[in-house]
Scaffold this motif. Structure first.
Motif, PDB file in Angstrom:
ATOM      1  N   PRO A  10      49.188  34.477  47.065  1.00  0.00           N
ATOM      2  CA  PRO A  10      48.482  34.434  45.613  1.00  0.00           C
ATOM      3  C   PRO A  10      46.573  35.281  45.637  1.00  0.00           C
ATOM      4  CG  PRO A  10      48.614  32.263  46.355  1.00  0.00           C
ATOM      5  CD  PRO A  10      49.567  33.345  47.556  1.00  0.00           C
ATOM      6  N   GLU A  11      46.155  35.175  46.542  1.00  0.00           N
ATOM      7  CA  GLU A  11      44.692  35.183  46.124  1.00  0.00           C
ATOM      8  C   GLU A  11      44.782  37.192  46.543  1.00  0.00           C
ATOM      9  OE1 GLU A  11      46.020  34.071  49.392  1.00  0.00           O
ATOM     10  OE2 GLU A  11      46.118  32.028  48.126  1.00  0.00           O
ATOM     11  N   MET A  12      45.963  37.625  46.692  1.00  0.00           N
ATOM     12  CA  MET A  12      45.947  38.956  46.545  1.00  0.00           C
ATOM     13  C   MET A  12      45.553  39.473  45.296  1.00  0.00           C
ATOM     14  SD  MET A  12      47.961  40.947  49.539  1.00  0.00           S
ATOM     15  CE  MET A  12      48.057  42.655  48.849  1.00  0.00           C
ATOM     16  N   PHE A  13      45.955  38.788  44.254  1.00  0.00           N
ATOM     17  CA  PHE A  13      45.991  38.867  42.898  1.00  0.00           C
ATOM     18  C   PHE A  13      44.351  38.896  41.956  1.00  0.00           C
ATOM     19  CE2 PHE A  13      50.336  38.759  44.464  1.00  0.00           C
ATOM     20  CZ  PHE A  13      50.945  39.416  43.250  1.00  0.00           C
ATOM     21  N   ASN A  15      41.307  39.464  41.768  1.00  0.00           N
ATOM     22  CA  ASN A  15      40.708  40.736  41.350  1.00  0.00           C
ATOM     23  C   ASN A  15      41.174  41.369  40.600  1.00  0.00           C
ATOM     24  OD1 ASN A  15      38.242  42.207  41.864  1.00  0.00           O
ATOM     25  ND2 ASN A  15      38.244  41.409  44.492  1.00  0.00           N
ATOM     26  N   VAL A  16      42.424  41.346  40.954  1.00  0.00           N
ATOM     27  CA  VAL A  16      42.872  42.116  40.196  1.00  0.00           C
ATOM     28  C   VAL A  16      43.205  42.231  38.708  1.00  0.00           C
ATOM     29  CG1 VAL A  16      45.157  43.968  39.657  1.00  0.00           C
ATOM     30  CG2 VAL A  16      43.965  44.186  42.057  1.00  0.00           C
ATOM     31  N   LEU A  17      43.723  40.929  38.755  1.00  0.00           N
ATOM     32  CA  LEU A  17      43.474  40.248  37.205  1.00  0.00           C
ATOM     33  C   LEU A  17      42.458  39.337  37.045  1.00  0.00           C
ATOM     34  CD1 LEU A  17      46.558  37.617  38.287  1.00  0.00           C
ATOM     35  CD2 LEU A  17      47.034  40.197  37.551  1.00  0.00           C
ATOM     36  N   GLY A  18      41.393  39.347  37.362  1.00  0.00           N
ATOM     37  CA  GLY A  18      40.506  39.360  36.904  1.00  0.00           C
ATOM     38  C   GLY A  18      39.103  40.495  35.929  1.00  0.00           C
ATOM     39  N   HIS A  19      39.932  41.332  36.329  1.00  0.00           N
ATOM     40  CA  HIS A  19      39.741  42.970  35.649  1.00  0.00           C
ATOM     41  C   HIS A  19      39.843  43.499  34.954  1.00  0.00           C
ATOM     42  CE1 HIS A  19      37.098  41.869  39.312  1.00  0.00           C
ATOM     43  NE2 HIS A  19      35.947  42.155  38.956  1.00  0.00           N
ATOM     44  N   SER A  20      38.534  44.237  33.897  1.00  0.00           N
ATOM     45  CA  SER A  20      39.383  45.271  33.105  1.00  0.00           C
ATOM     46  C   SER A  20      40.711  45.043  32.456  1.00  0.00           C
ATOM     47  CB  SER A  20      40.018  46.110  34.418  1.00  0.00           C
ATOM     48  OG  SER A  20      39.866  47.963  33.070  1.00  0.00           O
ATOM     49  N   ILE A  21      40.842  46.120  31.906  1.00  0.00           N
ATOM     50  CA  ILE A  21      42.025  45.691  30.504  1.00  0.00           C
ATOM     51  C   ILE A  21      43.468  44.073  31.124  1.00  0.00           C
ATOM     52  CG2 ILE A  21      44.278  46.362  29.562  1.00  0.00           C
ATOM     53  CD1 ILE A  21      41.453  47.909  28.994  1.00  0.00           C
ATOM     54  N   LEU A  22      43.444  43.824  32.561  1.00  0.00           N
ATOM     55  CA  LEU A  22      44.320  42.838  32.593  1.00  0.00           C
ATOM     56  C   LEU A  22      43.728  41.519  32.247  1.00  0.00           C
ATOM     57  CD1 LEU A  22      46.609  43.806  36.076  1.00  0.00           C
ATOM     58  CD2 LEU A  22      46.557  43.852  33.595  1.00  0.00           C
ATOM     59  N   LYS A  23      42.400  41.735  32.066  1.00  0.00           N
ATOM     60  CA  LYS A  23      41.044  40.272  32.387  1.00  0.00           C
ATOM     61  C   LYS A  23      41.470  39.719  30.716  1.00  0.00           C
ATOM     62  CE  LYS A  23      36.825  38.802  33.038  1.00  0.00           C
ATOM     63  NZ  LYS A  23      35.043  38.924  32.417  1.00  0.00           N
ATOM     64  N   ILE A  24      41.555  41.307  30.026  1.00  0.00           N
ATOM     65  CA  ILE A  24      40.619  41.592  28.215  1.00  0.00           C
ATOM     66  C   ILE A  24      41.919  40.913  27.908  1.00  0.00           C
ATOM     67  CG2 ILE A  24      40.470  43.038  26.338  1.00  0.00           C
ATOM     68  CD1 ILE A  24      38.669  44.860  28.575  1.00  0.00           C
ATOM     69  N   ALA A  25      43.173  41.181  28.025  1.00  0.00           N
ATOM     70  CA  ALA A  25      44.442  40.781  27.986  1.00  0.00           C
ATOM     71  C   ALA A  25      44.446  39.059  27.989  1.00  0.00           C
ATOM     72  CB  ALA A  25      45.895  41.324  28.789  1.00  0.00           C
ATOM     73  N   GLN A  32      50.016  35.718  29.793  1.00  0.00           N
ATOM     74  CA  GLN A  32      48.668  34.526  30.710  1.00  0.00           C
ATOM     75  C   GLN A  32      49.531  34.749  31.769  1.00  0.00           C
ATOM     76  OE1 GLN A  32      50.934  30.917  28.911  1.00  0.00           O
ATOM     77  NE2 GLN A  32      49.594  29.244  30.466  1.00  0.00           N
ATOM     78  N   TYR A  33      48.505  34.566  33.342  1.00  0.00           N
ATOM     79  CA  TYR A  33      49.906  35.067  34.294  1.00  0.00           C
ATOM     80  C   TYR A  33      48.883  33.663  35.283  1.00  0.00           C
ATOM     81  CZ  TYR A  33      47.076  39.493  33.081  1.00  0.00           C
ATOM     82  OH  TYR A  33      46.645  40.376  32.205  1.00  0.00           O
ATOM     83  N   LEU A  34      50.731  33.418  35.978  1.00  0.00           N
ATOM     84  CA  LEU A  34      50.042  32.054  36.921  1.00  0.00           C
ATOM     85  C   LEU A  34      51.013  32.252  37.728  1.00  0.00           C
ATOM     86  CD1 LEU A  34      51.453  30.893  33.492  1.00  0.00           C
ATOM     87  CD2 LEU A  34      50.634  28.979  35.043  1.00  0.00           C
ATOM     88  N   LEU A  35      50.409  31.711  38.747  1.00  0.00           N
ATOM     89  CA  LEU A  35      50.512  32.615  40.085  1.00  0.00           C
ATOM     90  C   LEU A  35      51.264  31.545  40.958  1.00  0.00           C
ATOM     91  CD1 LEU A  35      47.127  33.728  40.830  1.00  0.00           C
ATOM     92  CD2 LEU A  35      49.761  35.515  41.949  1.00  0.00           C
ATOM     93  N   PHE A  36      52.342  31.588  41.540  1.00  0.00           N
ATOM     94  CA  PHE A  36      53.019  30.146  42.403  1.00  0.00           C
ATOM     95  C   PHE A  36      52.997  30.693  44.068  1.00  0.00           C
ATOM     96  CE2 PHE A  36      54.496  29.784  38.111  1.00  0.00           C
ATOM     97  CZ  PHE A  36      54.518  28.793  38.340  1.00  0.00           C
ATOM     98  N   ASN A  37      52.563  30.153  45.250  1.00  0.00           N
ATOM     99  CA  ASN A  37      52.594  30.222  46.327  1.00  0.00           C
ATOM    100  C   ASN A  37      54.409  29.887  46.867  1.00  0.00           C
ATOM    101  OD1 ASN A  37      52.118  30.387  48.918  1.00  0.00           O
ATOM    102  ND2 ASN A  37      50.686  30.155  49.070  1.00  0.00           N
ATOM    103  N   ILE A  38      54.812  30.040  47.638  1.00  0.00           N
ATOM    104  CA  ILE A  38      56.538  30.401  48.273  1.00  0.00           C
ATOM    105  C   ILE A  38      56.268  29.165  48.877  1.00  0.00           C
ATOM    106  CG2 ILE A  38      58.854  31.654  49.106  1.00  0.00           C
ATOM    107  CD1 ILE A  38      57.613  33.646  47.870  1.00  0.00           C
ATOM    108  N   GLY A 139      54.232  44.363  51.321  1.00  0.00           N
ATOM    109  CA  GLY A 139      54.563  43.369  50.714  1.00  0.00           C
ATOM    110  C   GLY A 139      54.647  43.594  49.387  1.00  0.00           C
ATOM    111  N   GLY A 140      55.832  42.919  48.367  1.00  0.00           N
ATOM    112  CA  GLY A 140      55.513  43.624  47.085  1.00  0.00           C
ATOM    113  C   GLY A 140      54.271  43.343  46.234  1.00  0.00           C
ATOM    114  N   GLU A 141      53.133  42.648  47.115  1.00  0.00           N
ATOM    115  CA  GLU A 141      51.491  42.636  45.921  1.00  0.00           C
ATOM    116  C   GLU A 141      51.246  43.115  45.335  1.00  0.00           C
ATOM    117  OE1 GLU A 141      52.961  40.688  48.395  1.00  0.00           O
ATOM    118  OE2 GLU A 141      53.139  38.686  48.450  1.00  0.00           O
ATOM    119  N   LEU A 142      51.290  44.600  45.279  1.00  0.00           N
ATOM    120  CA  LEU A 142      50.889  45.645  45.092  1.00  0.00           C
ATOM    121  C   LEU A 142      51.602  46.091  43.683  1.00  0.00           C
ATOM    122  CD1 LEU A 142      48.927  47.180  48.116  1.00  0.00           C
ATOM    123  CD2 LEU A 142      47.844  46.245  46.487  1.00  0.00           C
TER     124      LEU A 142
END
Ligand SMILES: C[S@@+](CC[C@H](N)C(=O)[O-])C[C@H]1O[C@@H](n2cnc3c(N)ncnc32)[C@H](O)[C@@H]1O
Length: 227
Positions: A10-13, A15-25, A32-38, A139-142
């Protein structure tokens, strides 16, 4: 839209979710983004993978931590999301798929890792399998981040000017025309005269002609789709 991300990293996300358009959204309360650790849903000492039956290299993600994670979310929320399984064996992600996904109220992205998923994850969950291209990532994260970015920017209200989405590459099966900004001349390279003429009809025609020309040169496959 609510986007649930099922991942081992989940940590990989963040930075990406916290910047630019994704952050603005997110700040506009559109997404709403929710991260779940398998790993947190593994039955056995946080063990999420095992050796493949039949031999071979690497480790395969076990079914139960993935099913447990998803069932825990569904029990808590009563939400049944559209589920996307990230796999290089899925159908190729396109702008058309992004447009369809942007209409969903609930999305769930399931990220694999190592040698991939136990086949029963694909069989037992009602998933759409998506690949971001004919190459294999670790991985499927990117891929999940790619899909989230492509989808979220299409949700009305996320971008300030919706016309930037309407005129983009792949809309109408065309690549976008070349773009220029100031200065009008840079290192001897001039902006085409028509673009500084202020003649709106001629500018539109130039843009359309150059979108067609560029698509024909670079993506004849798209061009052939057009009537
Ligand atoms: C190393 S890959 C597994 C590849 C698998 N052994 C195969 O050959 O099809 C590990 C994970 O990365 C993700 N992945 C890798 N490449 C991808 C792609 N092109 N599109 C979407 N997901 C991908 C998937 O979630 C996959 O389960």
């Amino acid at each position: 839209m609510r986007i649930d991300i099922i991942t081992l990293f989940p940590e990989m996300f963040e930075n990406v979710l916290g910047h630019s358009i994704l952050k603005i959204a997110k700040e506009k309360n559109i997404v709403q983004y929710l991260l779940f650790n398998i790993r947190e849903h593994a039955d056995n000492k946080r063990c999420v993978d095992d050796r493949p039956y039949g031999g071979g290299p690497g480790m395969v993600i076990k079914p139960e931590p993935v099913f447990n994670t998803i069932e825990a979310i569904e029990q808590q929320t009563d939400i049944r999301s559209k589920k996307i399984l990230l796999t290089p064996q899925g159908c190729r992600f396109t702008q058309a798929i992004a447009k369809e996904l942007a209409k969903e109220p609930y999305l769930m992205l399931i990220c694999g890792h190592y040698e991939g998923f136990d086949e029963r994850i694909r069989m037992g969950l009602d998933v759409q399998e998506i690949s971001v291209g004919d190459f294999v990532l670790s991985g499927g994260e990117l891929p999940a981040m790619v899909i989230i970015d492509a989808v979220v920017r299409l949700i009305p209200g996320v971008l300030g000017d919706l016309s930037s989405v309407i005129n983009e590459s792949f809309t109408d099966d065309l690549l976008e025309h070349p773009q220029y900004t100031r200065p009008a001349e840079y290192r001897g390279m001039k902006v085409p005269e028509v673009l500084v003429s202020g003649h709106h009809q001629k500018i539109k025609e130039w843009q359309r002609d150059h979108a067609i020309q560029r698509t024909r040169e670079r993506r004849p496959d798209l061009f052939e789709k057009k009537p």
